[in-house]
Design a protein around this motif. Structure first.
Motif, PDB file in Angstrom:
ATOM      1  N   SER A 141      20.252  59.086  79.594  1.00  0.00           N
ATOM      2  CA  SER A 141      20.604  60.448  79.218  1.00  0.00           C
ATOM      3  C   SER A 141      20.484  61.398  80.402  1.00  0.00           C
ATOM      4  CB  SER A 141      19.712  60.945  78.073  1.00  0.00           C
ATOM      5  OG  SER A 141      18.426  61.301  78.544  1.00  0.00           O
ATOM      6  N   LEU A 142      21.344  62.407  80.421  1.00  0.00           N
ATOM      7  CA  LEU A 142      21.337  63.399  81.498  1.00  0.00           C
ATOM      8  C   LEU A 142      20.005  64.136  81.542  1.00  0.00           C
ATOM      9  CD1 LEU A 142      23.195  64.751  83.667  1.00  0.00           C
ATOM     10  CD2 LEU A 142      23.658  66.510  81.956  1.00  0.00           C
ATOM     11  N   GLN A 143      19.489  64.487  80.385  1.00  0.00           N
ATOM     12  CA  GLN A 143      18.246  65.249  80.332  1.00  0.00           C
ATOM     13  C   GLN A 143      17.080  64.469  80.944  1.00  0.00           C
ATOM     14  OE1 GLN A 143      16.236  66.148  76.494  1.00  0.00           O
ATOM     15  NE2 GLN A 143      16.614  68.296  77.017  1.00  0.00           N
ATOM     16  N   LYS A 144      16.963  63.201  80.583  1.00  0.00           N
ATOM     17  CA  LYS A 144      15.874  62.391  81.130  1.00  0.00           C
ATOM     18  C   LYS A 144      16.056  62.116  82.618  1.00  0.00           C
ATOM     19  CE  LYS A 144      13.975  59.878  77.190  1.00  0.00           C
ATOM     20  NZ  LYS A 144      13.620  58.537  76.691  1.00  0.00           N
ATOM     21  N   LEU A 145      17.278  61.861  83.037  1.00  0.00           N
ATOM     22  CA  LEU A 145      17.533  61.589  84.451  1.00  0.00           C
ATOM     23  C   LEU A 145      17.212  62.803  85.307  1.00  0.00           C
ATOM     24  CD1 LEU A 145      20.883  59.574  84.231  1.00  0.00           C
ATOM     25  CD2 LEU A 145      18.602  58.691  84.779  1.00  0.00           C
ATOM     26  N   TYR A 146      17.598  63.978  84.840  1.00  0.00           N
ATOM     27  CA  TYR A 146      17.349  65.186  85.635  1.00  0.00           C
ATOM     28  C   TYR A 146      15.859  65.498  85.688  1.00  0.00           C
ATOM     29  CZ  TYR A 146      19.066  69.252  88.096  1.00  0.00           C
ATOM     30  OH  TYR A 146      19.362  70.163  89.092  1.00  0.00           O
ATOM     31  N   ALA A 147      15.174  65.282  84.588  1.00  0.00           N
ATOM     32  CA  ALA A 147      13.727  65.488  84.573  1.00  0.00           C
ATOM     33  C   ALA A 147      13.036  64.514  85.527  1.00  0.00           C
ATOM     34  CB  ALA A 147      13.203  65.315  83.152  1.00  0.00           C
ATOM     35  N   ASN A 148      13.504  63.292  85.555  1.00  0.00           N
ATOM     36  CA  ASN A 148      12.911  62.253  86.401  1.00  0.00           C
ATOM     37  C   ASN A 148      13.107  62.557  87.879  1.00  0.00           C
ATOM     38  OD1 ASN A 148      11.670  59.860  87.165  1.00  0.00           O
ATOM     39  ND2 ASN A 148      13.108  58.533  86.091  1.00  0.00           N
ATOM     40  N   LEU A 149      14.314  62.927  88.269  1.00  0.00           N
ATOM     41  CA  LEU A 149      14.627  63.103  89.689  1.00  0.00           C
ATOM     42  C   LEU A 149      14.301  64.488  90.226  1.00  0.00           C
ATOM     43  CD1 LEU A 149      16.206  60.437  89.101  1.00  0.00           C
ATOM     44  CD2 LEU A 149      17.832  61.182  90.839  1.00  0.00           C
ATOM     45  N   PHE A 150      14.302  65.503  89.350  1.00  0.00           N
ATOM     46  CA  PHE A 150      14.103  66.872  89.839  1.00  0.00           C
ATOM     47  C   PHE A 150      12.932  67.608  89.192  1.00  0.00           C
ATOM     48  CE2 PHE A 150      18.637  66.137  90.754  1.00  0.00           C
ATOM     49  CZ  PHE A 150      18.652  66.447  92.111  1.00  0.00           C
ATOM     50  N   GLY A 151      12.346  67.022  88.144  1.00  0.00           N
ATOM     51  CA  GLY A 151      11.229  67.698  87.495  1.00  0.00           C
ATOM     52  C   GLY A 151      11.637  68.976  86.801  1.00  0.00           C
ATOM     53  N   GLN A 152      12.882  69.025  86.300  1.00  0.00           N
ATOM     54  CA  GLN A 152      13.371  70.198  85.594  1.00  0.00           C
ATOM     55  C   GLN A 152      14.033  69.777  84.283  1.00  0.00           C
ATOM     56  OE1 GLN A 152      15.904  71.944  88.693  1.00  0.00           O
ATOM     57  NE2 GLN A 152      14.356  73.512  89.034  1.00  0.00           N
ATOM     58  N   ARG A 153      14.123  70.738  83.363  1.00  0.00           N
ATOM     59  CA  ARG A 153      14.634  70.455  82.019  1.00  0.00           C
ATOM     60  C   ARG A 153      16.021  71.055  81.830  1.00  0.00           C
ATOM     61  NH1 ARG A 153      12.931  73.824  77.144  1.00  0.00           N
ATOM     62  NH2 ARG A 153      11.599  74.766  78.753  1.00  0.00           N
ATOM     63  N   ILE A 154      16.947  70.238  81.360  1.00  0.00           N
ATOM     64  CA  ILE A 154      18.275  70.725  81.001  1.00  0.00           C
ATOM     65  C   ILE A 154      18.285  71.022  79.503  1.00  0.00           C
ATOM     66  CG2 ILE A 154      20.704  70.072  80.730  1.00  0.00           C
ATOM     67  CD1 ILE A 154      20.548  68.622  83.346  1.00  0.00           C
ATOM     68  N   MET A 155      18.575  72.264  79.174  1.00  0.00           N
ATOM     69  CA  MET A 155      18.580  72.686  77.773  1.00  0.00           C
ATOM     70  C   MET A 155      19.783  72.083  77.037  1.00  0.00           C
ATOM     71  SD  MET A 155      15.918  74.686  77.508  1.00  0.00           S
ATOM     72  CE  MET A 155      16.167  75.756  76.099  1.00  0.00           C
ATOM     73  N   LYS A 156      19.559  71.643  75.792  1.00  0.00           N
ATOM     74  CA  LYS A 156      20.620  71.008  75.021  1.00  0.00           C
ATOM     75  C   LYS A 156      20.923  71.748  73.714  1.00  0.00           C
ATOM     76  CE  LYS A 156      22.027  67.734  76.502  1.00  0.00           C
ATOM     77  NZ  LYS A 156      23.025  67.522  77.585  1.00  0.00           N
ATOM     78  N   ARG A 157      20.428  72.970  73.581  1.00  0.00           N
ATOM     79  CA  ARG A 157      20.563  73.680  72.310  1.00  0.00           C
ATOM     80  C   ARG A 157      22.015  73.947  71.915  1.00  0.00           C
ATOM     81  NH1 ARG A 157      15.889  78.220  73.442  1.00  0.00           N
ATOM     82  NH2 ARG A 157      14.074  76.814  73.342  1.00  0.00           N
ATOM     83  N   GLU A 158      22.881  74.139  72.905  1.00  0.00           N
ATOM     84  CA  GLU A 158      24.272  74.510  72.608  1.00  0.00           C
ATOM     85  C   GLU A 158      25.180  73.314  72.361  1.00  0.00           C
ATOM     86  OE1 GLU A 158      25.043  77.707  72.153  1.00  0.00           O
ATOM     87  OE2 GLU A 158      22.914  78.032  72.519  1.00  0.00           O
ATOM     88  N   GLN A 159      24.619  72.128  72.472  1.00  0.00           N
ATOM     89  CA  GLN A 159      25.453  70.930  72.389  1.00  0.00           C
ATOM     90  C   GLN A 159      26.242  70.847  71.083  1.00  0.00           C
ATOM     91  OE1 GLN A 159      23.267  67.275  72.286  1.00  0.00           O
ATOM     92  NE2 GLN A 159      24.938  66.134  73.192  1.00  0.00           N
ATOM     93  N   LEU A 160      25.616  71.178  69.977  1.00  0.00           N
ATOM     94  CA  LEU A 160      26.258  71.067  68.673  1.00  0.00           C
ATOM     95  C   LEU A 160      26.857  72.385  68.198  1.00  0.00           C
ATOM     96  CD1 LEU A 160      23.736  68.719  66.834  1.00  0.00           C
ATOM     97  CD2 LEU A 160      25.868  68.123  68.004  1.00  0.00           C
ATOM     98  N   SER A 161      27.115  73.287  69.130  1.00  0.00           N
ATOM     99  CA  SER A 161      27.756  74.558  68.774  1.00  0.00           C
ATOM    100  C   SER A 161      29.262  74.356  68.642  1.00  0.00           C
ATOM    101  CB  SER A 161      27.439  75.624  69.828  1.00  0.00           C
ATOM    102  OG  SER A 161      27.927  75.232  71.100  1.00  0.00           O
TER     103      SER A 161
END
Length: 214
Positions: A141-161
């Motif tokens: 998943s993009l969220q886990k990969l970004y957290a792993n490599l950069f230590g930051q969180r990608i917000m996913k709240r708008e995904q199901l909008s």
């Protein structure tokens, strides 16, 4: 300093991380006539991040057609509202281009979705899911990969909008642009780590694997 990576990032730890947001300008493309100039600019770049969005369906057996194609450089993201522009010759030329690398995540699924609008021969696309494993990372998943490599969180709240709204909200635009931009960031970091070897992989206990939408 050696980077610490994990084969599987703890999802519970993501919530406490600082939020990652696309830092550049976002250009929404609504008119079909605007697609030519946008594509001309994008194909002059060295590398691009790509993603798509589709209005969610909450009825069993019903699936909506992809409504947004987002394409980003490091500082500019174009949001092609396909439900307005349609698949113009310029957009098809972009998708079939073989000169500029386009980085996506689980991009095979996006291609199948785009082909439901019109058929085309996919050009030069690079799928991150095929490259993270080379470092021993098992997450997809993009969220886990970004957290792993950069230590930051990608917000996913708008995904199901609703991605077919007459006007996209600022939060929707930011979400869409961040997902495409993050693909470039991840790919560049993966290449850097592969070349430098400046990382240590730590193995954690097995977790349930999640798809790119998580």
């Amino acid at each position: 300093m050696t980077r610490i990576l994990y084969n599987k990032f703890d999802k519970k730890a993501i919530g406490s991380l600082p939020v990652a947001r696309f830092p550049g300008r976002i250009i929404t493309v609504i008119a079909s006539g605007e697609t030519e100039r946008a594509v001309e600019y994008l194909l002059s770049q060295r590398m691009l991040g790509v993603d798509t969005e589709t209005r969610p369906s909450f009825k069993k057996g019903r699936q909506n057609i992809v409504s947004l194609l987002q394409v980003s450089t490091l500082d500019t993201c174009f949001l092609f509202r396909l439900n307005y522009t349609g698949m113009t010759p310029a957009i098809i030329r972009f998708l079939e281009d073989t000169t500029v690398p386009k980085i996506g995540l689980s991009w095979h699924d996006d291609i199948l979705s785009l082909k439901k609008r019109t058929d085309f021969k996919p050009g030069l696309f690079i799928d991150l899911q095929k490259h993270v494993g080379e470092l021993g990372i098992e997450d997809q998943s993009l969220q886990k990969l970004y957290a792993n490599l950069f230590g930051q969180r990608i917000m996913k709240r708008e995904q199901l909008s609703n991605w077919e709204n007459d006007v996209l909200t600022e939060k929707q635009k930011s979400y869409a642009a961040t997902d495409a931009w993050a693909c470039i960031m991840l790919y560049q970091e993966l290449l850097r780590l592969q070349q430098s070897g400046d990382y240590e992989l730590r193995t954690t206990e097995s977790e349930h694997q999640e798809d790119k939408t998580t």
